[in-house]
Design an enzyme around this catalytic site. Structure first.
Site: not given
Ligand SMILES: *Cc1c(COP(=O)(O)O)cnc(C)c1O
Length: 373
Positions: A47, A99, A171, A196
């Site tokens: 962890r 998001y 982000d 992603k």
């Molecule tokens: C999918 C996404 C998130 C969240 O990520 P997870 O891995 O699903 O928790 C945050 N910001 C954007 C722009 C995303 O496309």
């Protein structure tokens, strides 16, 4: 080193014990101590740290051009850690299109804890300037944004944040460091959902925070990562590290295909509007061209005929899969409003398309047939 070389080699050293070229997977939760109680190899408990996580963090850090990175079990876990780094009574300025999970976490978890948030259109720097207060700690942007790919000028917003004594967080999930490096443009922190494009194969969840400085705020993030415990499993780190090796070439190839699909959709009479920053018709095109090295592989479009017509398209595509999420090698299409919930401001006839790596002509035929009804 250039990005594609970094993606392959940073955090991918040849294993000194065995000579293994591919990173070994360290599932061990605990590590041997010295007779005197010390930790001669630096690892204590998974962890707190793990060789696979450390390799992933080195790789993420190098691609974004940061000083420190912390990997998490999902993108939202990374965003959660960022907000936990603040205190009740702090104020943040946030893009008004984000998001949907990010909006949810800010309003429904941190709102009751006393975090104050002002949502503004961050495409307009004057609105951000008007929204900052003496207790503003973060200016949080997402560009391109989900789902209509609004483009925020990172350099302009980072300048306003700095002058206000706040950090600018971006982000960068939809662009990835291959197409956009917010830290080079003045942002202090980058968020990634590595679920992603980094993972790239729709088979692993992950998230990360990368910081321009290894400062006091990042030390707090590191503490929250280790003590909060939302850390990625070693195998998840391994999968994301492997995905990163092909991230530059996937990103460039998917971007090329997406540009052709965007132009194709824009030419279709059944399509009312296409949102893709690479199109000259996109209102953020000039800023995107200035701050991005490519316009990405995400696009949205509105179908003439409303919700039913849009849903009908998702029911008729054969190669493209109707599913949420993005960034994988397979193209996905989604009726966005129905996943965002009742507060969603997304148009009812909007479909979001994550363009994968299939042949562009096959994708066009699939869309053509589905749109023809
Ligand atoms: C999918 C996404 C998130 C969240 O990520 P997870 O891995 O699903 O928790 C945050 N910001 C954007 C722009 C995303 O496309």
């Amino acid at each position: 080193m250039k990005l594609s070389t970094k993606a392959i080699h940073v955090g991918h050293d040849v294993d000194s014990l065995t000579g293994a070229v591919a990173l070994p997977l360290y599932l061990s939760t605990t590590f041997e101590r010295d007779p005197d109680g010390g930790y001669p190899r630096g690892y204590v408990y998974t962890r707190l740290d793990n060789p696979n996580r450390m390799a992933l963090e080195q790789s993420l850090c190098s691609l974004e051009g940061g000083k420190a990175a912390a990997a998490f079990s999902s993108g939202l876990a990374a965003i959660n850690a960022l907000l936990q780094g603040l205190s009740g009574g702090d104020h943040i300025v946030v893009s008004d299109e984000l998001y949907h999970g990010t909006v949810h976490i800010i309003k429904d978890i941190y709102g009751p804890w006393g975090l104050q948030a002002t949502f503004v259109d961050t495409r307009v720097p004057e609105l951000v300037q008007q929204a900052v207060r003496p207790n503003t700690r973060l200016v949080y942007i997402e560009t391109p944004s989900n789902p209509t790919l609004k483009i925020t000028d990172i350099r302009a917003i980072a300048g306003i944040a700095r002058a206000a004594g706040a950090k600018c967080v971006c982000d960068n999930t939809w662009a990835t460091p291959i197409l956009q490096r917010p830290l080079e443009l003045g942002a202090d922190l980058v968020i990634q959902s590595t679920t992603k494009y980094h993972g790239g194969h729709s088979d692993v969840l992950g998230g990360a925070l990368v910081s321009k400085d290894d400062d006091e705020f990042f030390a707090r993030i590191r503490m929250i990562q280790r003590i909060g415990g939302a850390v990625p499993a070693p195998f998840d780190c391994w999968l994301i590290s492997r995905g990163i090796q092909t991230l530059p070439c996937r990103m460039k190839a998917q971007t090329r295909i997406a540009a052709q699909i965007a132009a194709f959709l824009e030419s279709k009479p059944q399509v009312e509007k296409v949102y893709y920053p690479g199109l000259a018709s996109h209102e953020g095109h000039a800023v995107a061209a200035r701050q991005m090295d490519g316009f990405g592989a995400m696009l949205s479009f509105q179908v003439r005929g409303g919700r039913e017509a849009a849903l009908a398209v998702t029911g008729k595509v054969k190669i493209i899969t109707p599913a949420t999420s993005l960034g994988g090698v397979e193209s996905l299409i989604e009726h966005r409003k129905s996943i965002e919930g009742p507060d969603s401001r997304t148009p009812d006839n909007l479909l979001r398309l994550s363009v994968g790596l299939e042949d562009v002509e096959d994708l066009k035929t699939d869309l053509e047939t589905a749109l023809a009804g």
